[in-house]
Scaffold this motif. Structure first.
Motif, PDB file in Angstrom:
ATOM      1  N   UNK A 170       0.841  -1.206   0.000  1.00  0.00           N
ATOM      2  CA  UNK A 170       0.000   0.000   0.000  1.00  0.00           C
ATOM      3  C   UNK A 170       0.874   1.253   0.000  1.00  0.00           C
ATOM      4  N   UNK A 171       1.961   1.217   0.752  1.00  0.00           N
ATOM      5  CA  UNK A 171       2.876   2.364   0.792  1.00  0.00           C
ATOM      6  C   UNK A 171       3.530   2.584  -0.567  1.00  0.00           C
ATOM      7  N   UNK A 172       3.908   1.496  -1.253  1.00  0.00           N
ATOM      8  CA  UNK A 172       4.497   1.622  -2.592  1.00  0.00           C
ATOM      9  C   UNK A 172       3.512   2.270  -3.552  1.00  0.00           C
ATOM     10  N   UNK A 173       2.266   1.823  -3.488  1.00  0.00           N
ATOM     11  CA  UNK A 173       1.230   2.377  -4.376  1.00  0.00           C
ATOM     12  C   UNK A 173       1.019   3.844  -4.071  1.00  0.00           C
ATOM     13  N   UNK A 174       0.893   4.186  -2.790  1.00  0.00           N
ATOM     14  CA  UNK A 174       0.674   5.581  -2.397  1.00  0.00           C
ATOM     15  C   UNK A 174       1.811   6.475  -2.871  1.00  0.00           C
ATOM     16  N   UNK A 175       3.042   6.016  -2.681  1.00  0.00           N
ATOM     17  CA  UNK A 175       4.213   6.808  -3.093  1.00  0.00           C
ATOM     18  C   UNK A 175       4.213   7.004  -4.602  1.00  0.00           C
TER      19      UNK A 175
END
Length: 81
Positions: free
Chosen positions: A26-31
């Motif tokens: 989720x953090x990768x997608x958000x970034x």
């Protein structure tokens, strides 16, 4: 008996590993959405929908399905480069 204990321990450990994988995805997608969002509005909408679905699955405890859905979102982002 030993095999049963080993099987249960392995299952418990693997579930917790999946659980930790979801927030990282989720953090990768958000970034990626912040720094380099897809130019195609349709792809952007799909990625956002898959990301939300992945988070809901994670919160519901369905981590293996969450990882799968979040992986689809990441693949869409990579394909849109």
């Amino acid at each position: 008996m030993r095999r049963l204990i080993l099987l249960v321990a392995t299952a418990l450990l693997s579930t917790s590993l999946w659980a930790m994988h979801c927030p990282a995805d989720m953090a990768k997608i958000d970034e990626r959405l912040k720094t380099d969002p897809p130019g195609d509005a349709t792809v952007l909408a799909q990625v956002k929908q898959l990301r939300a679905e992945g988070e809901a699955l994670h919160k519901a405890g369905n981590h293996s399905q969450s990882v799968k859905v979040l992986g689809e979102a990441l693949q869409l982002l990579e394909a849109s480069e």
